[in-house]
Scaffold this motif. Sequence first.
Motif, short mmCIF file in Angstrom:
data_model
loop_
_atom_site.label_atom_id
_atom_site.label_comp_id
_atom_site.label_asym_id
_atom_site.label_seq_id
_atom_site.Cartn_x
_atom_site.Cartn_y
_atom_site.Cartn_z
N PRO A 115 -4.31 -4.32 -3.25
CA PRO A 115 -3.96 -4.06 -4.66
C PRO A 115 -2.46 -4.18 -4.91
O PRO A 115 -1.65 -3.82 -4.05
CB PRO A 115 -4.44 -2.61 -4.89
N ARG A 116 -2.12 -4.68 -6.08
CA ARG A 116 -0.71 -4.78 -6.47
C ARG A 116 -0.62 -4.76 -7.99
O ARG A 116 -1.47 -5.31 -8.67
CB ARG A 116 -0.09 -6.09 -5.95
N ALA A 117 0.44 -4.12 -8.48
CA ALA A 117 0.80 -4.22 -9.89
C ALA A 117 2.19 -4.81 -9.98
O ALA A 117 3.03 -4.56 -9.11
CB ALA A 117 0.79 -2.83 -10.55
N ARG B 27 21.27 3.23 -16.33
CA ARG B 27 20.65 2.34 -15.35
C ARG B 27 19.37 2.99 -14.85
O ARG B 27 19.36 4.17 -14.50
CB ARG B 27 21.63 2.14 -14.21
N HIS B 28 18.28 2.23 -14.79
CA HIS B 28 16.98 2.76 -14.37
C HIS B 28 16.27 1.76 -13.46
O HIS B 28 16.49 0.56 -13.56
CB HIS B 28 16.09 3.02 -15.60
N THR B 29 15.40 2.29 -12.62
CA THR B 29 14.58 1.43 -11.77
C THR B 29 13.11 1.67 -12.10
O THR B 29 12.62 2.80 -12.01
CB THR B 29 14.85 1.72 -10.28
N LEU B 30 12.44 0.58 -12.48
CA LEU B 30 11.05 0.64 -12.91
C LEU B 30 10.13 0.12 -11.80
O LEU B 30 10.47 -0.85 -11.12
CB LEU B 30 10.83 -0.23 -14.15
N SER B 31 8.98 0.76 -11.66
CA SER B 31 7.94 0.26 -10.75
C SER B 31 6.58 0.60 -11.32
O SER B 31 6.45 1.52 -12.12
CB SER B 31 8.04 0.92 -9.36
N ALA B 32 5.57 -0.14 -10.86
CA ALA B 32 4.19 0.18 -11.17
C ALA B 32 3.41 0.15 -9.86
O ALA B 32 3.79 -0.57 -8.93
CB ALA B 32 3.61 -0.81 -12.16
N ARG B 33 2.35 0.95 -9.81
CA ARG B 33 1.56 1.05 -8.57
C ARG B 33 0.08 1.00 -8.92
O ARG B 33 -0.39 1.81 -9.73
CB ARG B 33 1.90 2.35 -7.87
N ALA B 34 -0.63 0.07 -8.32
CA ALA B 34 -2.06 -0.10 -8.60
C ALA B 34 -2.91 0.59 -7.54
O ALA B 34 -2.55 0.61 -6.35
CB ALA B 34 -2.42 -1.59 -8.63
N THR B 35 -4.03 1.13 -7.98
CA THR B 35 -5.05 1.68 -7.08
C THR B 35 -6.38 1.03 -7.47
O THR B 35 -6.64 0.85 -8.65
CB THR B 35 -5.15 3.21 -7.24
N ASP B 36 -7.18 0.66 -6.46
CA ASP B 36 -8.46 0.04 -6.81
C ASP B 36 -9.62 1.00 -6.56
O ASP B 36 -9.43 2.13 -6.06
CB ASP B 36 -8.63 -1.32 -6.12
N ALA B 37 -10.81 0.54 -6.92
CA ALA B 37 -11.98 1.41 -6.88
C ALA B 37 -12.38 1.82 -5.46
O ALA B 37 -13.16 2.75 -5.27
CB ALA B 37 -13.16 0.74 -7.59
N ARG C 222 4.71 -8.99 11.63
CA ARG C 222 5.59 -10.12 12.00
C ARG C 222 5.46 -11.32 11.08
O ARG C 222 6.38 -12.12 10.96
CB ARG C 222 5.29 -10.58 13.43
N GLY C 223 4.30 -11.50 10.46
CA GLY C 223 4.12 -12.64 9.57
C GLY C 223 4.52 -12.32 8.13
O GLY C 223 4.62 -13.20 7.30
N GLY C 224 4.72 -11.01 7.85
CA GLY C 224 5.02 -10.62 6.47
C GLY C 224 3.83 -10.83 5.56
O GLY C 224 3.97 -11.27 4.42
N PHE C 225 2.63 -10.51 6.05
CA PHE C 225 1.40 -10.76 5.29
C PHE C 225 0.87 -9.48 4.65
O PHE C 225 1.02 -8.39 5.20
CB PHE C 225 0.31 -11.32 6.20
N ALA C 226 0.17 -9.66 3.53
CA ALA C 226 -0.58 -8.57 2.88
C ALA C 226 0.32 -7.38 2.61
O ALA C 226 -0.13 -6.23 2.64
CB ALA C 226 -1.79 -8.17 3.75
N ASN C 227 1.57 -7.67 2.31
CA ASN C 227 2.57 -6.64 2.03
C ASN C 227 2.55 -6.34 0.54
O ASN C 227 2.96 -7.17 -0.27
CB ASN C 227 3.94 -7.17 2.49
N ASN C 228 2.07 -5.17 0.19
CA ASN C 228 1.96 -4.83 -1.23
C ASN C 228 2.87 -3.65 -1.60
O ASN C 228 2.52 -2.83 -2.46
CB ASN C 228 0.50 -4.57 -1.64
N LEU C 229 4.02 -3.61 -0.95
CA LEU C 229 5.06 -2.64 -1.31
C LEU C 229 5.32 -2.72 -2.82
O LEU C 229 5.34 -3.81 -3.38
CB LEU C 229 6.34 -3.03 -0.56
N VAL C 230 5.54 -1.57 -3.47
CA VAL C 230 5.78 -1.61 -4.92
C VAL C 230 7.07 -2.38 -5.24
O VAL C 230 8.07 -2.28 -4.53
CB VAL C 230 5.86 -0.19 -5.56
N GLN C 231 6.99 -3.15 -6.31
CA GLN C 231 8.12 -3.91 -6.86
C GLN C 231 9.14 -2.94 -7.48
O GLN C 231 8.76 -1.87 -7.97
CB GLN C 231 7.55 -4.85 -7.93
#
Lengths: 374, 374
Positions: free
Chosen positions: A247-249, A325-335, A348-357
């Motif tokens: 999941p990602r927002a 100055r502000h830092t915005l993020s969103a965080r998704a959760t799935d069912a 090591r491959g940097g895969f499936a990384n869903n760290l919040v933006q």
Amino acid sequence: MRDELSGPARVAEPDEAISYEELALAARNHALPLEALRYDVTPVGMHYLLTHFDIPDIDPDSYVLTIGGRVRRPLRLDLAALRARERVTHRVTMECAGNGRALLQPRPVSQPWLTGAVGTAEWTGTPLAPLLREAGPATDAVDVVFTGADHGVERGVAQDYQRGLPVTEALREEMLLAYEMNGAALPPQHGAPVRLVAPGWYGMAHVKWLREITVLDEEFDGFQNTVAYRLRQDPDEPGEPVTRIEPRALVRPPGYPDFMSRARVVPPGRCVLDGRAWSGHAPVSRVEVTTDGGASWVEATLDAGDGPPWAWRRWWYEWHAPPGRHTLSARATDATGRTQPLAQPWNRGGFANNLVQRVDVFVTDTPAAPPASI
Amino acid sequence: MRDELSGPARVAEPDEAISYEELALAARNHALPLEALRYDVTPVGMHYLLTHFDIPDIDPDSYVLTIGGRVRRPLRLDLAALRARERVTHRVTMECAGNGRALLQPRPVSQPWLTGAVGTAEWTGTPLAPLLREAGPATDAVDVVFTGADHGVERGVAQDYQRGLPVTEALREEMLLAYEMNGAALPPQHGAPVRLVAPGWYGMAHVKWLREITVLDEEFDGFQNTVAYRLRQDPDEPGEPVTRIEPRALVRPPGYPDFMSRARVVPPGRCVLDGRAWSGHAPVSRVEVTTDGGASWVEATLDAGDGPPWAWRRWWYEWHAPPGRHTLSARATDATGRTQPLAQPWNRGGFANNLVQRVDVFVTDTPAAPPASI
């Protein structure tokens, strides 16, 4: 000679800057410009794109797709035959498994995605499952391998791009052999004349320029399944396969940008923050927003959940933006309960990384100036 | 606050690597993948793209273009009015003035283009000159300013994107208000609903999301004309304006690539090298090729010169590729005698740099393997 041109996978040194090789990949493989999160369906040219090798040039008039291997009745289909079959359209959000890689510390050296390796398109084609059933997989079938026409070298291995899927996945009703994108012929860079669309899976499974489908009675041991797309902490472990989209927002950056820094300028007061959220495991059930860099989170509104099941959902939140100055993020959760981590999920491959933006904004003291005029 | 987010123009230190700011621009603003040099007309999504700020969202139904300033009869035209006028199509090669910037030493810090900031499209719209004549520029008209709907900050200056052209240039018959690209509606990222197409000029003149045309009785002193797009060796000199496209040829990289290094593997023997060549000053009259890193040059064949005058020309050269490592380049010369330098034409903005491209290839000892199959 191969050693000279094709090195092993590696992770950058802690302070190692972006290399020219990474820049060359960034120039070829483009991201969604984040303002395009405004569109339900991403226009062609703004959808993210990753090509391992070169974009092949395939004559649609002589194109043939074969279905073979452990099947009772091998098939050969030209484009007219595929078009004559059942025609369906799925709206699908596709994301590169390496999205966010360039923000990891340390940074895996590969395509240096920031956060935009995503897009949503309407893919039209014919379902794969009825074709596979017509070919008749043997009862001992294990994997189905999809071979593209794109050819190159990766980490010393010359190859056509190939990915295997478990036969149970390949037979899911949403799997599609797509020949149109957003209502027009599939563009060359998205796999013309025919590509696989595997809703819910990261982009590496959606094989472009598809020329061969092969049923195997064993697990596929090709490079992209067993070497490239694996979750590993150590280079010598076999690792786990990369499969479905976590999941990602994403926040659509508000206000307007500075050309060079891409920092955002936002007028003070009412500001509707919005963006999109998705998951390949299950529908997104919740999006939370922070406007203070994660100190506090509030619930965003999600659009009605009756949209296409494989496409992102829009979310929004009305913010009263105070100057500063502000830092915005969103965080998704799935069912399924999967959500986005606040600390990087590193491999090591940097895969499936869903760290919040994180989106940095400068809210001004005064309302927006009217557009410039002479 | 502006100082924090919007710094002055600068040149990288001699060994300074690519920054994350440059990477963010590279991820947004995509280049032509060089294998797309195979197409006479670049498909949407492979044409280069540079957006200073964000891609605006403009409702075509309420869109209005105004023509005003020093004119006798100001005009207001909606999309239907523009479409009802004379309709023409021009095939035009467009190149970013900063193409090749990231290869300069030292590197001007801005959009970090390698060599692919180019593309050729068929632009359909209505000619600008009859509209301007209808509005009736005053006899003292000097410049015509084109204002886009894209808004942002650049080097501390908040602005809508604006560029001025001398009135004599704006009245040239090939100037176009384009509302279609490659036979379909103009995509949002290329300036929908209407953009200027200024054949022969670098991309900065082809103002996208055009909303206002203003005739001035003096030289336009806006940011993009007097600050940004100038040829300067010293930050304090006024510099010369960036105008028309300098001649350039690109080689379509032969063989197939390594994923990470983009180095090319080529089978030995006959290899038809080809690519494209263009100039905004005059037709390309000659293309030379080297396969030994510039030690010797041979004449390439140019396609018939009866094509569209503002579009690139294909060239080719039959090479007998000996095993080993080689560096390929092509060099274009146009009918004015302008040609490409072998040493970098450096300026602080990295503009109008048409240094010859270098393509490294590894020619193998053995013929190509057939495509991989299971």
